[in-house]
Motif scaffolding. Structure first.
Motif, PDB file in Angstrom:
ATOM      1  N   GLN A 121     -38.525  36.655 -19.298  1.00 21.09           N
ATOM      2  CA  GLN A 121     -37.349  36.098 -19.949  1.00 21.09           C
ATOM      3  C   GLN A 121     -37.206  34.641 -19.542  1.00 21.09           C
ATOM      4  OE1 GLN A 121     -34.249  39.095 -18.809  1.00 21.09           O
ATOM      5  NE2 GLN A 121     -33.598  38.866 -20.942  1.00 21.09           N
ATOM      6  N   VAL A 122     -36.816  33.822 -20.499  1.00 17.75           N
ATOM      7  CA  VAL A 122     -36.602  32.402 -20.244  1.00 17.75           C
ATOM      8  C   VAL A 122     -35.109  32.124 -20.320  1.00 17.75           C
ATOM      9  CG1 VAL A 122     -37.123  30.049 -20.954  1.00 17.75           C
ATOM     10  CG2 VAL A 122     -38.860  31.838 -21.205  1.00 17.75           C
ATOM     11  N   ALA A 123     -34.540  31.668 -19.208  1.00 16.98           N
ATOM     12  CA  ALA A 123     -33.126  31.296 -19.165  1.00 16.98           C
ATOM     13  C   ALA A 123     -33.011  29.788 -19.343  1.00 16.98           C
ATOM     14  CB  ALA A 123     -32.506  31.720 -17.843  1.00 16.98           C
ATOM     15  N   THR A 124     -32.301  29.363 -20.383  1.00 16.09           N
ATOM     16  CA  THR A 124     -32.116  27.933 -20.662  1.00 16.09           C
ATOM     17  C   THR A 124     -30.796  27.483 -20.064  1.00 16.09           C
ATOM     18  OG1 THR A 124     -33.386  28.121 -22.705  1.00 16.09           O
ATOM     19  CG2 THR A 124     -31.998  26.174 -22.444  1.00 16.09           C
ATOM     20  N   LEU A 125     -30.862  26.489 -19.185  1.00 18.31           N
ATOM     21  CA  LEU A 125     -29.688  25.970 -18.490  1.00 18.31           C
ATOM     22  C   LEU A 125     -29.443  24.526 -18.915  1.00 18.31           C
ATOM     23  CD1 LEU A 125     -30.495  28.456 -16.795  1.00 18.31           C
ATOM     24  CD2 LEU A 125     -29.939  27.167 -14.741  1.00 18.31           C
ATOM     25  N   GLU A 126     -28.169  24.191 -19.145  1.00 16.74           N
ATOM     26  CA  GLU A 126     -27.790  22.826 -19.492  1.00 16.74           C
ATOM     27  C   GLU A 126     -26.795  22.306 -18.465  1.00 16.74           C
ATOM     28  OE1 GLU A 126     -26.505  22.437 -23.504  1.00 16.74           O
ATOM     29  OE2 GLU A 126     -28.443  23.034 -24.367  1.00 16.74           O
ATOM     30  N   TYR A 127     -27.005  21.056 -18.045  1.00 18.07           N
ATOM     31  CA  TYR A 127     -26.242  20.445 -16.960  1.00 18.07           C
ATOM     32  C   TYR A 127     -25.334  19.348 -17.512  1.00 18.07           C
ATOM     33  CZ  TYR A 127     -29.659  22.636 -13.821  1.00 18.07           C
ATOM     34  OH  TYR A 127     -30.445  23.541 -13.147  1.00 18.07           O
ATOM     35  N   GLU A 128     -24.062  19.374 -17.082  1.00 21.50           N
ATOM     36  CA  GLU A 128     -23.083  18.330 -17.409  1.00 21.50           C
ATOM     37  C   GLU A 128     -22.267  18.066 -16.151  1.00 21.50           C
ATOM     38  OE1 GLU A 128     -22.392  16.474 -19.958  1.00 21.50           O
ATOM     39  OE2 GLU A 128     -23.583  17.313 -21.597  1.00 21.50           O
ATOM     40  N   LEU A 129     -22.615  16.996 -15.425  1.00 25.18           N
ATOM     41  CA  LEU A 129     -21.905  16.650 -14.199  1.00 25.18           C
ATOM     42  C   LEU A 129     -21.533  15.178 -14.229  1.00 25.18           C
ATOM     43  CD1 LEU A 129     -24.488  18.705 -13.304  1.00 25.18           C
ATOM     44  CD2 LEU A 129     -23.242  18.618 -11.158  1.00 25.18           C
ATOM     45  N   SER A 130     -20.385  14.846 -13.650  1.00 25.95           N
ATOM     46  CA  SER A 130     -19.969  13.448 -13.548  1.00 25.95           C
ATOM     47  C   SER A 130     -18.929  13.306 -12.451  1.00 25.95           C
ATOM     48  CB  SER A 130     -19.407  12.935 -14.879  1.00 25.95           C
ATOM     49  OG  SER A 130     -18.216  13.619 -15.206  1.00 25.95           O
ATOM     50  N   GLU A 131     -18.947  12.136 -11.817  1.00 27.90           N
ATOM     51  CA  GLU A 131     -17.933  11.773 -10.830  1.00 27.90           C
ATOM     52  C   GLU A 131     -17.607  10.303 -11.021  1.00 27.90           C
ATOM     53  OE1 GLU A 131     -18.616  12.773  -6.771  1.00 27.90           O
ATOM     54  OE2 GLU A 131     -19.287  14.815  -7.204  1.00 27.90           O
ATOM     55  N   ASP A 132     -16.314   9.996 -11.108  1.00 25.86           N
ATOM     56  CA  ASP A 132     -15.848   8.621 -11.298  1.00 25.86           C
ATOM     57  C   ASP A 132     -14.759   8.363 -10.254  1.00 25.86           C
ATOM     58  OD1 ASP A 132     -15.110   6.139 -12.110  1.00 25.86           O
ATOM     59  OD2 ASP A 132     -14.598   6.682 -14.168  1.00 25.86           O
ATOM     60  N   ILE A 133     -15.080   7.527  -9.261  1.00 22.42           N
ATOM     61  CA  ILE A 133     -14.168   7.231  -8.158  1.00 22.42           C
ATOM     62  C   ILE A 133     -13.821   5.755  -8.206  1.00 22.42           C
ATOM     63  CG2 ILE A 133     -13.768   7.426  -5.683  1.00 22.42           C
ATOM     64  CD1 ILE A 133     -14.410  10.078  -7.010  1.00 22.42           C
ATOM     65  N   SER A 134     -12.533   5.428  -8.107  1.00 25.93           N
ATOM     66  CA  SER A 134     -12.084   4.033  -8.090  1.00 25.93           C
ATOM     67  C   SER A 134     -10.993   3.862  -7.045  1.00 25.93           C
ATOM     68  CB  SER A 134     -11.566   3.601  -9.466  1.00 25.93           C
ATOM     69  OG  SER A 134     -10.478   4.419  -9.877  1.00 25.93           O
ATOM     70  N   GLY A 135     -10.860   2.614  -6.570  1.00 23.36           N
ATOM     71  CA  GLY A 135      -9.852   2.338  -5.551  1.00 23.36           C
ATOM     72  C   GLY A 135      -9.810   0.867  -5.206  1.00 23.36           C
ATOM     73  N   GLN A 136      -9.293   0.558  -4.019  1.00 22.00           N
ATOM     74  CA  GLN A 136      -9.134  -0.822  -3.569  1.00 22.00           C
ATOM     75  C   GLN A 136      -9.923  -1.048  -2.288  1.00 22.00           C
ATOM     76  OE1 GLN A 136      -4.837  -1.229  -3.276  1.00 22.00           O
ATOM     77  NE2 GLN A 136      -4.786  -2.405  -5.177  1.00 22.00           N
ATOM     78  N   LEU A 137     -10.376  -2.286  -2.123  1.00 16.02           N
ATOM     79  CA  LEU A 137     -11.056  -2.709  -0.901  1.00 16.02           C
ATOM     80  C   LEU A 137     -10.065  -3.534  -0.080  1.00 16.02           C
ATOM     81  CD1 LEU A 137     -14.508  -3.766  -2.353  1.00 16.02           C
ATOM     82  CD2 LEU A 137     -13.985  -1.696  -1.068  1.00 16.02           C
ATOM     83  N   ARG A 138      -9.437  -2.912   0.874  1.00 18.93           N
ATOM     84  CA  ARG A 138      -8.434  -3.602   1.684  1.00 18.93           C
ATOM     85  C   ARG A 138      -9.104  -4.238   2.896  1.00 18.93           C
ATOM     86  NH1 ARG A 138      -3.344   0.693   1.593  1.00 18.93           N
ATOM     87  NH2 ARG A 138      -3.006   0.610  -0.684  1.00 18.93           N
ATOM     88  N   PRO A 139      -8.773  -5.510   3.186  1.00 21.52           N
ATOM     89  CA  PRO A 139      -9.389  -6.166   4.343  1.00 21.52           C
ATOM     90  C   PRO A 139      -8.942  -5.524   5.647  1.00 21.52           C
ATOM     91  CG  PRO A 139      -7.627  -7.511   3.437  1.00 21.52           C
ATOM     92  CD  PRO A 139      -7.802  -6.378   2.490  1.00 21.52           C
ATOM     93  N   MET A 140      -9.810  -5.618   6.615  1.00 19.20           N
ATOM     94  CA  MET A 140      -9.472  -5.082   7.927  1.00 19.20           C
ATOM     95  C   MET A 140      -8.340  -5.917   8.522  1.00 19.20           C
ATOM     96  SD  MET A 140     -11.563  -2.629   7.947  1.00 19.20           S
ATOM     97  CE  MET A 140     -11.400  -2.030   9.616  1.00 19.20           C
ATOM     98  N   ARG A 141      -7.340  -5.264   9.100  1.00 22.59           N
ATOM     99  CA  ARG A 141      -6.172  -5.971   9.626  1.00 22.59           C
ATOM    100  C   ARG A 141      -6.527  -6.750  10.890  1.00 22.59           C
ATOM    101  NH1 ARG A 141      -1.011  -1.830   9.025  1.00 22.59           N
ATOM    102  NH2 ARG A 141      -1.062  -1.679   6.744  1.00 22.59           N
ATOM    103  N   GLN A 142      -6.056  -8.014  10.931  1.00 17.46           N
ATOM    104  CA  GLN A 142      -6.245  -8.859  12.099  1.00 17.46           C
ATOM    105  C   GLN A 142      -4.976  -8.838  12.943  1.00 17.46           C
ATOM    106  OE1 GLN A 142      -9.042 -10.282  12.859  1.00 17.46           O
ATOM    107  NE2 GLN A 142     -10.141  -9.833  10.947  1.00 17.46           N
ATOM    108  N   PRO A 143      -5.113  -8.959  14.252  1.00 20.28           N
ATOM    109  CA  PRO A 143      -3.902  -8.994  15.094  1.00 20.28           C
ATOM    110  C   PRO A 143      -3.059 -10.220  14.753  1.00 20.28           C
ATOM    111  CG  PRO A 143      -5.867  -9.571  16.355  1.00 20.28           C
ATOM    112  CD  PRO A 143      -6.327  -9.041  15.041  1.00 20.28           C
ATOM    113  N   PRO A 144      -1.729 -10.092  14.677  1.00 24.85           N
ATOM    114  CA  PRO A 144      -0.862 -11.224  14.297  1.00 24.85           C
ATOM    115  C   PRO A 144      -0.910 -12.352  15.334  1.00 24.85           C
ATOM    116  CG  PRO A 144       0.453  -9.389  15.103  1.00 24.85           C
ATOM    117  CD  PRO A 144      -0.953  -8.890  14.998  1.00 24.85           C
ATOM    118  N   GLN A 145      -0.905 -13.601  14.845  1.00 26.13           N
ATOM    119  CA  GLN A 145      -0.904 -14.775  15.720  1.00 26.13           C
ATOM    120  C   GLN A 145       0.521 -15.220  15.979  1.00 26.13           C
ATOM    121  OE1 GLN A 145      -3.335 -17.735  13.879  1.00 26.13           O
ATOM    122  NE2 GLN A 145      -5.227 -16.558  14.109  1.00 26.13           N
TER     123      GLN A 145
END
Length: 330
Positions: free
Chosen positions: A207-231
């Protein structure tokens, strides 16, 4: 004479009254003979029979790797990678390169009965990777990152028996931005589905089993700078020697915060679309192919280059002995 008769009658009456049972006395109830529990009766009591297991559904199949003998196939990857522009978007000026690589997947059963795999890159400079998996191809140990995702796509089969139009998910992690410094996830969209679209009879009861694949990932966000100690800075009033109660230091801090640019955004999207034909009786792929499309903006993700990759499997008639020997020694 009469007195004697009366006395005799009274004595007889008293003696008969003394022999009566007291009122309210309870008699024990004898147990019926047929309900007496003996070891012989207890042993002869029939035990309840377990309910029979339901017969297997003929319209469903169990997909498993059959590794009575080592199995190998070649995975060829044709990649068309694009370098993103300065804005993070592709345009006509982007440079595109295309290259082809290949690896040999070797699957076998160890002496302890465990299922093991080995991935050997073809060509100079490649290092072999290996790990363990379950009978259905679930990766248990040995890989990480994009290489693990590739192995999951190629190896993993459904856990339960499946029939036509059945769907299930794979243990993939297509987009991982945890290694990006300062990244804060704001939105995530995921789709993970494999579908059995057909069960077709073949020669010799196969027997031949036919498989179809549908996968996706979409990730978004912000790049926040590393905090510096206050002067620490001196207030304007203290520096000029004048009072007035007005805090010029706080005023400058608010102005600096208002003028600071917003955190840049970053996103990464990976889509997989594929199709495979699995031989149920033989327990291996007859054919398998998938297209993986990657688009990343605002950052660089290790192992995720912008562009398109086409993966194809080619079963090998036999396993090269040089690929089995190093694995057997470990």
């Amino acid at each position: 004479m009469n007195r004697r008769l009366l006395g005799l009658l009274a004595a007889l009456s008293l003696s008969s009254a003394c022999k009566d049972e007291p009122v309210g006395k309870m008699e024990p109830i004898p147990r019926p003979r047929d309900t007496t529990v003996t070891p012989a009766n207890q042993a002869a009591a029939p035990k309840p029979t377990p309910a029979p297991e339901p017969p297997p559904d003929p319209s469903k199949v169990v997909l498993r790797w059959k590794l009575d003998a080592p199995t190998a196939f070649r995975l060829t990857t044709t990649a068309s990678e694009s370098a993103p522009s300065a804005k993070g978007k592709r345009d006509k000026a982007d440079s595109a390169t295309e290259k082809e690589t290949s690896s040999i997947f070797v699957l076998r059963k160890t002496e302890s009965g465990d299922y093991a795999f080995r991935i050997v890159p073809e060509g100079p400079g490649g290092e072999a990777d290996q790990g363990t998996m379950s009978e259905r191809g679930f990766v248990l140990d040995g890989l990480a990152g994009p290489l693990r995702n590739t192995a999951v796509l190629v190896l993993e089969l459904p856990r339960d028996a499946v029939g036509q139009n059945a769907t299930w998910q794979l243990g993939t992690d297509l987009v991982d931005l945890s290694s990006i410094p300062g990244f804060v996830e704001k939105k995530a969209e995921r789709r993970n589905q494999v579908k059995l679209t057909a069960l077709t009879p073949a020669e010799n009861g196969e027997q031949v089993a036919t498989l179809e694949y549908e996968l996706s990932e979409d990730i978004s966000g912000q790049l926040r700078p590393m905090r510096q100690p206050p002067q620490k800075t001196k207030p304007a009033a203290a520096a000029s020697g004048k009072g007035g109660g007005h805090d010029h230091g706080k005023e400058g801090a608010h102005e600096e915060e208002a003028s600071a640019p917003s955190a840049p955004t970053a996103s990464s999207e990976v889509r997989v679309k594929g199709r495979g034909e699995f031989l149920v009786k033989a327990g291996r792929w007859r054919s398998w192919e998938a297209t993986i499309t990657t688009s990343t903006e605002g950052t660089t993700v290790p192992g995720l280059a912008n562009g398109e990759r086409v993966l194809r499997l080619t079963p090998l008639d036999s396993v090269p002995q040089e690929l089995l020997q190093p694995q057997a020694q470990k």
